[in-house]
Design a protein around this motif. Structure first.
Motif, PDB file in Angstrom:
ATOM      1  N   GLU A  54     -11.295  -0.055  -0.660  1.00  0.00           N
ATOM      2  CA  GLU A  54     -11.599  -0.074   0.768  1.00  0.00           C
ATOM      3  C   GLU A  54     -11.612  -1.496   1.328  1.00  0.00           C
ATOM      4  O   GLU A  54     -11.183  -1.718   2.458  1.00  0.00           O
ATOM      5  CB  GLU A  54     -12.936   0.620   1.046  1.00  0.00           C
ATOM      6  N   THR A  55     -12.084  -2.454   0.560  1.00  0.00           N
ATOM      7  CA  THR A  55     -12.094  -3.847   1.007  1.00  0.00           C
ATOM      8  C   THR A  55     -10.681  -4.328   1.292  1.00  0.00           C
ATOM      9  O   THR A  55     -10.399  -4.891   2.359  1.00  0.00           O
ATOM     10  CB  THR A  55     -12.765  -4.751  -0.051  1.00  0.00           C
ATOM     11  N   TYR A  56      -9.767  -4.100   0.354  1.00  0.00           N
ATOM     12  CA  TYR A  56      -8.378  -4.507   0.560  1.00  0.00           C
ATOM     13  C   TYR A  56      -7.703  -3.662   1.631  1.00  0.00           C
ATOM     14  O   TYR A  56      -6.878  -4.159   2.404  1.00  0.00           O
ATOM     15  CB  TYR A  56      -7.590  -4.432  -0.750  1.00  0.00           C
ATOM     16  N   SER A  57      -8.051  -2.402   1.733  1.00  0.00           N
ATOM     17  CA  SER A  57      -7.479  -1.518   2.745  1.00  0.00           C
ATOM     18  C   SER A  57      -7.853  -1.994   4.148  1.00  0.00           C
ATOM     19  O   SER A  57      -7.014  -2.022   5.059  1.00  0.00           O
ATOM     20  CB  SER A  57      -7.954  -0.087   2.518  1.00  0.00           C
ATOM     21  N   GLU A  58      -9.107  -2.373   4.348  1.00  0.00           N
ATOM     22  CA  GLU A  58      -9.543  -2.882   5.646  1.00  0.00           C
ATOM     23  C   GLU A  58      -8.808  -4.171   5.998  1.00  0.00           C
ATOM     24  O   GLU A  58      -8.411  -4.375   7.151  1.00  0.00           O
ATOM     25  CB  GLU A  58     -11.050  -3.105   5.645  1.00  0.00           C
ATOM     26  N   ARG A 106       0.827  -1.212   0.000  1.00  0.00           N
ATOM     27  CA  ARG A 106       0.000   0.000   0.000  1.00  0.00           C
ATOM     28  C   ARG A 106       0.857   1.256   0.000  1.00  0.00           C
ATOM     29  O   ARG A 106       1.840   1.348   0.712  1.00  0.00           O
ATOM     30  CB  ARG A 106      -0.903   0.011   1.222  1.00  0.00           C
ATOM     31  N   PHE A 107       0.451   2.214  -0.815  1.00  0.00           N
ATOM     32  CA  PHE A 107       1.122   3.497  -0.934  1.00  0.00           C
ATOM     33  C   PHE A 107       0.056   4.585  -0.935  1.00  0.00           C
ATOM     34  O   PHE A 107      -0.455   4.962  -1.983  1.00  0.00           O
ATOM     35  CB  PHE A 107       1.926   3.578  -2.240  1.00  0.00           C
ATOM     36  N   ASP A 108      -0.334   5.088   0.243  1.00  0.00           N
ATOM     37  CA  ASP A 108      -1.355   6.120   0.384  1.00  0.00           C
ATOM     38  C   ASP A 108      -2.657   5.709  -0.316  1.00  0.00           C
ATOM     39  O   ASP A 108      -3.326   4.814   0.158  1.00  0.00           O
ATOM     40  CB  ASP A 108      -0.856   7.475  -0.111  1.00  0.00           C
ATOM     41  N   ASP A 109      -2.982   6.317  -1.447  1.00  0.00           N
ATOM     42  CA  ASP A 109      -4.245   6.036  -2.132  1.00  0.00           C
ATOM     43  C   ASP A 109      -4.090   5.080  -3.307  1.00  0.00           C
ATOM     44  O   ASP A 109      -4.934   5.021  -4.197  1.00  0.00           O
ATOM     45  CB  ASP A 109      -4.885   7.343  -2.614  1.00  0.00           C
ATOM     46  N   GLU A 110      -2.997   4.321  -3.316  1.00  0.00           N
ATOM     47  CA  GLU A 110      -2.785   3.291  -4.336  1.00  0.00           C
ATOM     48  C   GLU A 110      -2.250   2.043  -3.655  1.00  0.00           C
ATOM     49  O   GLU A 110      -1.634   2.109  -2.597  1.00  0.00           O
ATOM     50  CB  GLU A 110      -1.787   3.767  -5.392  1.00  0.00           C
ATOM     51  N   MET A 111      -2.505   0.899  -4.268  1.00  0.00           N
ATOM     52  CA  MET A 111      -1.936  -0.343  -3.760  1.00  0.00           C
ATOM     53  C   MET A 111      -1.792  -1.356  -4.882  1.00  0.00           C
ATOM     54  O   MET A 111      -2.481  -1.281  -5.895  1.00  0.00           O
ATOM     55  CB  MET A 111      -2.744  -0.904  -2.594  1.00  0.00           C
ATOM     56  N   ILE A 112      -0.841  -2.247  -4.674  1.00  0.00           N
ATOM     57  CA  ILE A 112      -0.636  -3.380  -5.573  1.00  0.00           C
ATOM     58  C   ILE A 112      -1.040  -4.624  -4.788  1.00  0.00           C
ATOM     59  O   ILE A 112      -0.582  -4.828  -3.665  1.00  0.00           O
ATOM     60  CB  ILE A 112       0.837  -3.514  -6.001  1.00  0.00           C
ATOM     61  N   SER A 137      -1.321  -9.598 -10.659  1.00  0.00           N
ATOM     62  CA  SER A 137      -1.292  -8.470  -9.728  1.00  0.00           C
ATOM     63  C   SER A 137      -2.334  -7.446 -10.156  1.00  0.00           C
ATOM     64  O   SER A 137      -2.602  -7.273 -11.344  1.00  0.00           O
ATOM     65  CB  SER A 137       0.085  -7.801  -9.709  1.00  0.00           C
ATOM     66  N   LEU A 138      -2.918  -6.784  -9.170  1.00  0.00           N
ATOM     67  CA  LEU A 138      -3.893  -5.730  -9.426  1.00  0.00           C
ATOM     68  C   LEU A 138      -3.310  -4.410  -8.952  1.00  0.00           C
ATOM     69  O   LEU A 138      -2.724  -4.351  -7.870  1.00  0.00           O
ATOM     70  CB  LEU A 138      -5.185  -6.000  -8.645  1.00  0.00           C
ATOM     71  N   HIS A 139      -3.465  -3.366  -9.724  1.00  0.00           N
ATOM     72  CA  HIS A 139      -3.071  -2.022  -9.309  1.00  0.00           C
ATOM     73  C   HIS A 139      -4.359  -1.265  -9.021  1.00  0.00           C
ATOM     74  O   HIS A 139      -5.141  -0.998  -9.924  1.00  0.00           O
ATOM     75  CB  HIS A 139      -2.270  -1.337 -10.410  1.00  0.00           C
ATOM     76  N   LEU A 140      -4.576  -0.942  -7.746  1.00  0.00           N
ATOM     77  CA  LEU A 140      -5.814  -0.278  -7.335  1.00  0.00           C
ATOM     78  C   LEU A 140      -5.531   1.156  -6.911  1.00  0.00           C
ATOM     79  O   LEU A 140      -4.503   1.441  -6.315  1.00  0.00           O
ATOM     80  CB  LEU A 140      -6.454  -1.013  -6.154  1.00  0.00           C
ATOM     81  N   ARG A 141      -6.480   2.031  -7.205  1.00  0.00           N
ATOM     82  CA  ARG A 141      -6.445   3.415  -6.737  1.00  0.00           C
ATOM     83  C   ARG A 141      -7.742   3.690  -5.998  1.00  0.00           C
ATOM     84  O   ARG A 141      -8.800   3.183  -6.373  1.00  0.00           O
ATOM     85  CB  ARG A 141      -6.331   4.394  -7.902  1.00  0.00           C
ATOM     86  N   ARG A 142      -7.662   4.509  -4.941  1.00  0.00           N
ATOM     87  CA  ARG A 142      -8.872   4.896  -4.215  1.00  0.00           C
ATOM     88  C   ARG A 142      -9.682   5.836  -5.104  1.00  0.00           C
ATOM     89  O   ARG A 142      -9.181   6.854  -5.574  1.00  0.00           O
ATOM     90  CB  ARG A 142      -8.521   5.604  -2.915  1.00  0.00           C
ATOM     91  N   LEU A 143     -10.924   5.474  -5.368  1.00  0.00           N
ATOM     92  CA  LEU A 143     -11.829   6.285  -6.174  1.00  0.00           C
ATOM     93  C   LEU A 143     -13.082   6.583  -5.364  1.00  0.00           C
ATOM     94  O   LEU A 143     -13.394   5.881  -4.400  1.00  0.00           O
ATOM     95  CB  LEU A 143     -12.210   5.548  -7.463  1.00  0.00           C
ATOM     96  N   SER A 144     -13.813   7.598  -5.768  1.00  0.00           N
ATOM     97  CA  SER A 144     -15.039   7.941  -5.045  1.00  0.00           C
ATOM     98  C   SER A 144     -16.136   6.894  -5.263  1.00  0.00           C
ATOM     99  O   SER A 144     -17.005   6.722  -4.416  1.00  0.00           O
ATOM    100  CB  SER A 144     -15.539   9.323  -5.464  1.00  0.00           C
ATOM    101  N   ALA A 145     -16.105   6.197  -6.381  1.00  0.00           N
ATOM    102  CA  ALA A 145     -17.095   5.156  -6.670  1.00  0.00           C
ATOM    103  C   ALA A 145     -16.483   3.782  -6.423  1.00  0.00           C
ATOM    104  O   ALA A 145     -15.302   3.573  -6.647  1.00  0.00           O
ATOM    105  CB  ALA A 145     -17.562   5.269  -8.113  1.00  0.00           C
ATOM    106  N   GLY A 146     -17.274   2.863  -5.957  1.00  0.00           N
ATOM    107  CA  GLY A 146     -16.807   1.494  -5.756  1.00  0.00           C
ATOM    108  C   GLY A 146     -16.153   1.317  -4.402  1.00  0.00           C
ATOM    109  O   GLY A 146     -15.824   2.282  -3.712  1.00  0.00           O
TER     110      GLY A 146
END
Length: 69
Positions: A51-55, A17-23, A38-47
């Motif tokens: 948050e699921t992976y962040s928790e 995790r890197f702030d509002d992005e994660m691999i 691998s998935l590259h995720l960014r925090r977005l207002s929709a979806g």
């Protein structure tokens, strides 16, 4: 500052995790991590995928003990 930690949980993904992005490196039986998707995720207002992976990450992080090198 050392931000490494150790834990004893069973993981099904490696989360970097890197702030509002994660691999997310998924663990696939029979494959080395470098050969698994691998998935590259960014925090977005929709979806809520980020948050699921962040928790999940925060739950394991809170159980883990700081590494002492």
């Amino acid at each position: 500052m050392n931000r490494s930690r150790f834990h004893n949980t069973t993981l099904y993904n490696s989360i970097f995790r890197f702030d509002d992005e994660m691999i997310i490196n998924t663990h696939v039986y029979g494959f080395q991590g470098a050969h698994a998707p691998s998935l590259h995720l960014r925090r977005l207002s929709a979806g809520n995928l980020f948050e699921t992976y962040s928790e999940s990450f925060e739950s394991v992080w809170n159980l883990a003990k700081p590494a002492t090198f």
